[in-house]
Design a protein around this motif. Structure first.
Motif, short mmCIF file in Angstrom:
data_model
loop_
_atom_site.label_atom_id
_atom_site.label_comp_id
_atom_site.label_asym_id
_atom_site.label_seq_id
_atom_site.Cartn_x
_atom_site.Cartn_y
_atom_site.Cartn_z
N ILE A 1 7.16 -1.89 -8.58
CA ILE A 1 7.62 -2.35 -7.27
C ILE A 1 6.99 -1.52 -6.15
CG2 ILE A 1 9.66 -0.88 -7.14
CD1 ILE A 1 11.06 -3.54 -6.15
N PHE A 2 6.43 -0.38 -6.50
CA PHE A 2 5.81 0.51 -5.52
C PHE A 2 4.59 -0.13 -4.86
CE2 PHE A 2 2.76 3.92 -4.50
CZ PHE A 2 3.50 4.55 -3.52
N PHE A 3 3.77 -0.85 -5.62
CA PHE A 3 2.54 -1.42 -5.08
C PHE A 3 2.79 -2.44 -3.98
CE2 PHE A 3 -1.25 -4.18 -5.38
CZ PHE A 3 -2.18 -3.23 -5.01
N PRO A 4 3.69 -3.41 -4.09
CA PRO A 4 3.94 -4.33 -2.97
C PRO A 4 4.49 -3.61 -1.74
CG PRO A 4 4.76 -5.28 -5.00
CD PRO A 4 4.36 -3.86 -5.31
N ARG A 5 5.28 -2.58 -1.95
CA ARG A 5 5.79 -1.82 -0.79
C ARG A 5 4.65 -1.10 -0.08
NH1 ARG A 5 11.34 0.92 -2.98
NH2 ARG A 5 12.52 -1.02 -3.13
N LEU A 6 3.72 -0.57 -0.85
CA LEU A 6 2.56 0.11 -0.28
C LEU A 6 1.71 -0.87 0.53
CD1 LEU A 6 1.09 2.83 -0.15
CD2 LEU A 6 -0.21 2.12 -2.16
N GLN A 7 1.52 -2.07 0.01
CA GLN A 7 0.76 -3.09 0.74
C GLN A 7 1.47 -3.45 2.04
OE1 GLN A 7 0.44 -6.22 -2.19
NE2 GLN A 7 -1.74 -5.77 -2.49
N THR A 8 2.77 -3.58 1.99
CA THR A 8 3.53 -3.91 3.19
C THR A 8 3.43 -2.79 4.22
OG1 THR A 8 5.08 -5.16 1.82
CG2 THR A 8 5.81 -4.61 4.04
N MET A 9 3.50 -1.55 3.77
CA MET A 9 3.38 -0.42 4.70
C MET A 9 2.01 -0.40 5.36
SD MET A 9 5.56 2.65 2.80
CE MET A 9 4.11 3.61 2.70
N PHE A 10 0.95 -0.64 4.59
CA PHE A 10 -0.39 -0.66 5.17
C PHE A 10 -0.54 -1.82 6.14
CE2 PHE A 10 -1.97 2.01 1.54
CZ PHE A 10 -2.38 3.06 2.34
N ALA A 11 0.04 -2.96 5.84
CA ALA A 11 -0.04 -4.12 6.74
C ALA A 11 0.67 -3.82 8.05
CB ALA A 11 0.55 -5.35 6.06
#
Length: 177
Positions: free
Chosen positions: A9-19
């Motif tokens: 679940i960490f990877f989608p959160r990381l993508q959202t933070m970068f976006a």
């Protein structure tokens, strides 16, 4: 042997933070057309292109005047002139200490001092005055032409910086009126 792992679940959160970070940085950017309207208006509605600049009598003063005219409004000759900046420019050139380890080499500095009176053309009275100065350094070597060119470049740099200081002072004075 190869096995399939379920994405964390960490990877989608990381993508959202970068976006979100990318959108925040992009929101700070401003688009300004290269050849669009570049009027030099102040926040209070005073148009700096309505300020004319008096004639001057030497090369360094002409550099200050030309750059000041450009940053006050560029080629906006259609603006009705309501004020005049009467500028007086002086400059001096000092030779400083020798540069260690280099034979026949010294450094110099050029100081450009500009004083101005801001005149209201409707009344003919001075509404503000002031003085600004700038310095630029250069190196002198044993080559005559290189020395002359370096000195002239330093004069031009100091003149440009002085004109920018004058613009800020004139804008401030007009904003106070």
């Amino acid at each position: 042997m190869w096995s399939y792992r379920k994405p964390s679940i960490f990877f989608p959160r990381l993508q959202t933070m970068f976006a979100v970070l990318f959108m925040a940085v992009l929101a700070g950017c401003q688009f300004q057309p290269l050849y669009g309207d570049r009027s030099a208006s102040l926040q209070s509605g005073i148009d700096l292109s309505s300020v004319s600049v008096s004639q001057v009598d030497n090369r360094v003063a002409q550099q200050v005047r030309n750059h000041l005219i450009f940053i006050l409004g560029g080629s906006n000759t259609s603006a009705q002139k309501t004020h005049e900046a009467r500028i007086r420019v002086s400059f001096n050139n000092k030779q400083l200490a020798a540069i260690e380890g280099v034979q026949d080499s010294t450094s110099g500095t050029v100081t450009v001092i500009a004083s101005y009176d801001l005149i209201d053309l409707a009344t003919g009275k001075a509404i503000a005055n002031g003085s600004r100065q700038a310095q630029a350094s250069y190196d002198r070597t044993g080559q005559v032409f290189a020395n002359e060119r370096a000195e002239r470049d330093a004069e031009n740099r100091a003149a440009k910086e002085t004109a920018e200081s004058l613009r800020l002072a004139i804008a401030s004075d007009l904003n106070r009126i």
